[in-house]
Each structure stands twice: as structure tokens, then as C-alpha cells.
Design a protein around this motif. Sequence first.
Motif, PDB file in Angstrom:
ATOM      1  N   ASP A 178      -8.524  18.691  -4.199  1.00 53.76           N
ATOM      2  CA  ASP A 178      -7.502  17.568  -4.199  1.00 53.76           C
ATOM      3  C   ASP A 178      -6.726  17.614  -5.500  1.00 53.76           C
ATOM      4  OD1 ASP A 178      -6.760  19.277  -1.741  1.00 53.76           O
ATOM      5  OD2 ASP A 178      -6.921  17.595  -0.202  1.00 53.76           O
ATOM      6  N   GLY A 179      -5.977  17.547  -6.065  1.00 51.63           N
ATOM      7  CA  GLY A 179      -6.112  16.095  -7.231  1.00 51.63           C
ATOM      8  C   GLY A 179      -6.965  16.787  -8.691  1.00 51.63           C
ATOM      9  N   ILE A 180      -7.372  17.800  -8.800  1.00 52.28           N
ATOM     10  CA  ILE A 180      -7.988  18.217  -9.310  1.00 52.28           C
ATOM     11  C   ILE A 180      -6.683  18.916 -10.302  1.00 52.28           C
ATOM     12  CG2 ILE A 180      -9.879  19.678 -10.730  1.00 52.28           C
ATOM     13  CD1 ILE A 180     -10.788  17.071  -9.734  1.00 52.28           C
ATOM     14  N   GLU A 191     -11.242  13.528 -14.301  1.00 54.19           N
ATOM     15  CA  GLU A 191     -12.036  14.407 -13.048  1.00 54.19           C
ATOM     16  C   GLU A 191     -13.365  14.018 -12.454  1.00 54.19           C
ATOM     17  OE1 GLU A 191      -8.949  15.431 -12.094  1.00 54.19           O
ATOM     18  OE2 GLU A 191      -8.346  18.064 -13.681  1.00 54.19           O
ATOM     19  N   LEU A 192     -13.933  14.059 -13.361  1.00 49.80           N
ATOM     20  CA  LEU A 192     -15.357  13.621 -13.148  1.00 49.80           C
ATOM     21  C   LEU A 192     -15.763  12.594 -12.008  1.00 49.80           C
ATOM     22  CD1 LEU A 192     -17.847  14.596 -16.033  1.00 49.80           C
ATOM     23  CD2 LEU A 192     -17.240  15.686 -13.847  1.00 49.80           C
ATOM     24  N   ASP A 193     -14.662  11.591 -12.040  1.00 46.49           N
ATOM     25  CA  ASP A 193     -14.708  10.906 -11.499  1.00 46.49           C
ATOM     26  C   ASP A 193     -13.917  10.427 -10.160  1.00 46.49           C
ATOM     27  OD1 ASP A 193     -15.282   8.743 -13.530  1.00 46.49           O
ATOM     28  OD2 ASP A 193     -14.058   8.267 -14.570  1.00 46.49           O
ATOM     29  N   ARG A 194     -13.032  11.714 -10.272  1.00 49.94           N
ATOM     30  CA  ARG A 194     -12.123  12.228  -8.953  1.00 49.94           C
ATOM     31  C   ARG A 194     -13.093  13.167  -7.716  1.00 49.94           C
ATOM     32  NH1 ARG A 194      -7.529  13.263 -12.048  1.00 49.94           N
ATOM     33  NH2 ARG A 194      -5.882  12.454 -11.571  1.00 49.94           N
ATOM     34  N   LEU A 228     -21.240  10.650 -13.946  1.00 50.49           N
ATOM     35  CA  LEU A 228     -20.867  11.877 -13.256  1.00 50.49           C
ATOM     36  C   LEU A 228     -21.312   9.980 -12.032  1.00 50.49           C
ATOM     37  CD1 LEU A 228     -19.227  13.709 -10.877  1.00 50.49           C
ATOM     38  CD2 LEU A 228     -21.849  14.159 -10.732  1.00 50.49           C
ATOM     39  N   GLY A 229     -20.094   9.148 -11.676  1.00 51.59           N
ATOM     40  CA  GLY A 229     -20.714   8.008 -11.164  1.00 51.59           C
ATOM     41  C   GLY A 229     -21.051   7.230 -12.684  1.00 51.59           C
ATOM     42  N   PRO A 230     -22.090   6.188 -12.270  1.00 49.68           N
ATOM     43  CA  PRO A 230     -22.872   5.268 -13.114  1.00 49.68           C
ATOM     44  C   PRO A 230     -23.825   6.522 -14.360  1.00 49.68           C
ATOM     45  CG  PRO A 230     -23.921   4.770 -11.074  1.00 49.68           C
ATOM     46  CD  PRO A 230     -23.024   6.288 -11.008  1.00 49.68           C
ATOM     47  N   THR A 231     -24.134   7.469 -13.134  1.00 46.29           N
ATOM     48  CA  THR A 231     -25.074   8.628 -14.073  1.00 46.29           C
ATOM     49  C   THR A 231     -24.723   9.770 -15.230  1.00 46.29           C
ATOM     50  OG1 THR A 231     -26.473   8.652 -11.788  1.00 46.29           O
ATOM     51  CG2 THR A 231     -26.947   9.670 -13.753  1.00 46.29           C
ATOM     52  N   ARG A 232     -24.949   9.423 -16.319  1.00 41.80           N
ATOM     53  CA  ARG A 232     -24.862  10.455 -17.661  1.00 41.80           C
ATOM     54  C   ARG A 232     -25.291  11.069 -17.428  1.00 41.80           C
ATOM     55  NH1 ARG A 232     -23.217   7.130 -22.106  1.00 41.80           N
ATOM     56  NH2 ARG A 232     -22.569   5.687 -21.683  1.00 41.80           N
ATOM     57  N   LEU A 233     -24.879  12.286 -17.828  1.00 36.61           N
ATOM     58  CA  LEU A 233     -24.670  13.998 -17.475  1.00 36.61           C
ATOM     59  C   LEU A 233     -25.667  14.633 -18.732  1.00 36.61           C
ATOM     60  CD1 LEU A 233     -22.159  15.410 -15.478  1.00 36.61           C
ATOM     61  CD2 LEU A 233     -24.244  14.082 -14.460  1.00 36.61           C
ATOM     62  N   GLY A 234     -27.137  15.424 -18.166  1.00 40.92           N
ATOM     63  CA  GLY A 234     -27.900  15.797 -19.542  1.00 40.92           C
ATOM     64  C   GLY A 234     -26.773  17.065 -19.714  1.00 40.92           C
ATOM     65  N   SER A 235     -27.002  17.547 -20.803  1.00 35.57           N
ATOM     66  CA  SER A 235     -26.726  18.629 -21.233  1.00 35.57           C
ATOM     67  C   SER A 235     -27.266  19.747 -21.882  1.00 35.57           C
ATOM     68  CB  SER A 235     -25.675  18.575 -23.256  1.00 35.57           C
ATOM     69  OG  SER A 235     -27.044  18.132 -23.922  1.00 35.57           O
ATOM     70  N   SER A 236     -27.003  21.042 -21.648  1.00 35.10           N
ATOM     71  CA  SER A 236     -28.102  22.246 -21.453  1.00 35.10           C
ATOM     72  C   SER A 236     -27.853  23.277 -21.918  1.00 35.10           C
ATOM     73  CB  SER A 236     -28.407  23.141 -20.024  1.00 35.10           C
ATOM     74  OG  SER A 236     -28.837  23.760 -19.815  1.00 35.10           O
ATOM     75  N   SER A 237     -28.299  24.152 -23.168  1.00 38.19           N
ATOM     76  CA  SER A 237     -28.204  25.124 -23.783  1.00 38.19           C
ATOM     77  C   SER A 237     -28.148  26.285 -23.329  1.00 38.19           C
ATOM     78  CB  SER A 237     -29.003  25.266 -25.223  1.00 38.19           C
ATOM     79  OG  SER A 237     -30.331  25.474 -24.862  1.00 38.19           O
ATOM     80  N   VAL A 238     -28.192  26.543 -22.392  1.00 37.28           N
ATOM     81  CA  VAL A 238     -28.250  27.305 -21.264  1.00 37.28           C
ATOM     82  C   VAL A 238     -28.406  27.282 -19.656  1.00 37.28           C
ATOM     83  CG1 VAL A 238     -30.492  28.489 -21.446  1.00 37.28           C
ATOM     84  CG2 VAL A 238     -29.254  30.021 -20.543  1.00 37.28           C
TER      85      VAL A 238
END
Length: 489
Positions: free
Chosen positions: A329-331, A360-363, A396-406
Motif C-alpha cells: 500500500d502506497g508503494i 519506498e524502503l522507508d515505507r 532499511l531503517g538504520p541498517t545499511r544494506l550490502g550489495s551483491s553481484s549475484v
Amino acid sequence: MALLVASVGVEFLIQYFVSRRIPVENYKVIARACRDAVRKAKDELQLELARGVKNYKKVFFRYVNNKQKQKENTGLLLNRSAELVTNNAEKAEVLTTFFTSVFTSTVGPQALGTEIPVDANTDPPSAKEELVCELVQEPDPYKSTGPDTIHRRVLRELADVGARPLSIIFEKSWRPGDIPEDWKKANVTPIYKKGLKEDPGNYRPISLTSVPGKVVERILLGAVPSQMKHVIGKSQHGFTEGRLCLTNLIAFYNKAFDMVSHSLLLEKPMCYGLEKWSVRWVGSWLTGCTRSVVVHSSCSNWQPGTSGVPQGSILGPMLFNIFISDLDDGIKRTLMKFADDTKLSGEVDTSEGRATLQEELDRLEEWANNNLMKFNKGECKVLHLGKHNPGVQRRLGPTRLGSSSVERDVWVLADNKLSMSEQRAAAAKQAHGMLRCINGGITSTEKEVIIPLHAALVGPHLEYCVQFWSRYTKKRWTGWRGSREGPQR
């Protein structure tokens, strides 16, 4: 004599024939006849397994596994003191402690246990004798039993005489909303997922519940989807009729089940208009649920399930879909769900696009907090697609998300270049592994045996969602053919 050959061995038989001055040729004739009889019986058994493998894979793998040395499914486990546990009973306690630790005890505005009023002018879902008889005969007789140890095959064989008393019990459970205690109990089987086997968090709890209780769940499940179809929405592709992993992938490009608040779970169906007979029954079914983890016949102590829907139950997937139906909802960006896995995508060519994606991640984080849920942020990854993608870090919130190649997306490996090379290699590896399994357990070379086994066990690994990932494959697979050595390209 055939039984004698199988039990005493060749040397003893030779001495037996020599001591009684029986010609060795007679022994050879009898031994040859025994070998032929054993070989014929084995071929007939393997032919029967091949004919039924499509519907009863478990029977085939049980036969193969009995001929091989099996690795222990639940190995050594680390307890809270970081000590390795080897005893099965202690393993069961370690796992049940972890599984119950993810439960949420906080309740929403409607406290669980409050009487849900029902309309006396409406009838609860029907549990007619004919319907019960039909449902009792459907379950797979090879599946495991629940804590009440009532075997599926027993109910299936006695369906004609057992349907009437079961129908009466089911009707009685609807009217007052009282659920037999045995239907609320579950033997939990830990299934290893991925990661370190010593970590209890890398096991999925699958609940084995009462078979009669599952029949009632199926009756309720048959009445609910027509009322809730508009609620689940188009973004959910898991546990939804007519939608698959393939549709989820094409449309798009944690312990979530155990954290669902019971009180909030009951509020949402009522808000969406589900009739209150069913809501009251579900509330009674969830209240007082207990679970015991089973590791090689060793059981843990019974623990209450203060939140969550049992994984392995009939109603659990549908209830979870209703619970997370308002997640999008709202996205405004593209959001796709497959059971408890969620994907969010958006264009990041401009600064406005990058900011919108973060909003959107904050929502999503706000939704999780409002619904007493948590994203498994350790497994949340960012996949940057596109040659000129700036690769902005997300949180996502206070947590920084890691990136991935696969990343593995509904069991398909997608890389940031969409070359699908990882998926091709994984599919080939799985197909080779299944061929080794067939070669190690099946001695027959008859096409009536080999072709059904390859079609049911090898082919699905090569064909899984191939309509999606073959579109991105530059080097097409040509001439795959099955052989006793393995698939060749």
C-alpha cells in the motif's frame, strides 16, 4: 533354498553340498536360479518405482537412500554458550529455544482471546459427510503423521465409516469455536536451508500437525479464497493459484512466518470482510498452539507458540498472504512478493529516482514496525542492474544494506549483468547430481525405467523457469541429452 542362500553365504553352502556328497553342479544350478530370481524381483521393484516417481518421489529417494551411507540432516549445533551439542535430545532443545525466540509476544489493539461475535443468522462453513469423505481420501498416504500418530493411510482406508463421526466433530468445532487440543500440537522437523549447519538459525521449522485437523483446514481454505482474493493482490505470487515462480520473475524484471502477531492476524481478515465464523475458528486454532522439535526420534519439551502461523499447515500460507496483503500500500515502484520474500525495484538514472527508491524502503520498514514484524536484514541485498548504474548504497531503517553481484531469486540465480551464467552452471550441477543419485541406486538399464526417472528427476532441474532465464542466455544450450554418464552439451 532362496532364503538359505541369502542368509548363510556361499562358503557354508559349498560345505553343505560337499558334506552330503551332492554334486557341485546342483549347487550351481540352484545358485543361478536364486540370482535370477533376485535380479528379476529387483527389476520389477525398480520398474514400479519408475512408474510412480512422478507422484511419489519420496518412495524413490527412500529406496535409494537405504542403499547409500547418509549424512546426518541435523549435525552438531551451537547452543547459547557457543558449545557444540551432539546429543539428539539436546539438539532438539537448542532448536526449540531458537525457534521460540523469534515469536512476538506483543499484541495489537484487539487482544487475542477476546470473544469474536458471530452473526446467528449466518451459517459456518459446511462439513458435510460427502465432502469429508472426499477430502480424507485425497492426502498422500506416504506423508508423515502428526503428534496424534493417526496415519493418513488409516483414515484413507476407513473413509467410508470414518467420514460421519469426523463430520460431526468438525461441525461441533465450528459452532462453539472449540478446537481439540491434539489439533493445536505440532511436531516440528528442522530442515536445513543454507549456511553453517552448526547455526540453529539456518534451519526451517516445518510443523507436522494432526491429519483430521488438516481436513478441517482444507474445508476452511475452500471457503476463504473467494472472499479474500481481492485482498491478496497482484503482487503476491506465492501460495496463490495460477501464479508461479516463473510469473514472479517475468513480472519483476526471515523468519517471517513465525513473527506474525496473532491478534493483528485476526483483525485484518475481519476488516477485509471475512465471515466471523471462520475468523473465530482460526483464533481458537491459534490460541494455545504448542510445538515440539523432533531430532531422530528425540523430542524437546512442548513450547507455546505465541505468534506465527505453522509452516506445514494448510491454512498457514493463506493466512500469511492476508497478513502481508497491505505491504505494498502506497508503494509506487515495482514490488513483488513470493511468500515471505519481497523484491523492490526502481529506476535510478536521476537523483529524484534514487530518492524515491529510498522513500519506498522507508515505507517498508514502517510497515514492519506497525505490524510487529522484522525484515531479516542480514539477508537483504541490493542488486545493481545496468552497465552505468551508480551503485548507490541503500538502507532499511538504520541498517545499511550490502550489495551483491549475484542473488538467488525464487531459486534462480540472477546476476547484475543478467547473463545467467551462474544459473546455467547451477542447473547443470543439479542435473549431474541427480543423475549420480539415479546411477548409484538403480541397476536397471531398461528404457521403461530410465526414461521416467530422467523425465521426473533430471529434466525439472534443466527446465525450471527456463522461459525466463533462457531469454538472457547468449550461448544457447544445444543438444542436451541424458546418458548413464550424465547430461552432455
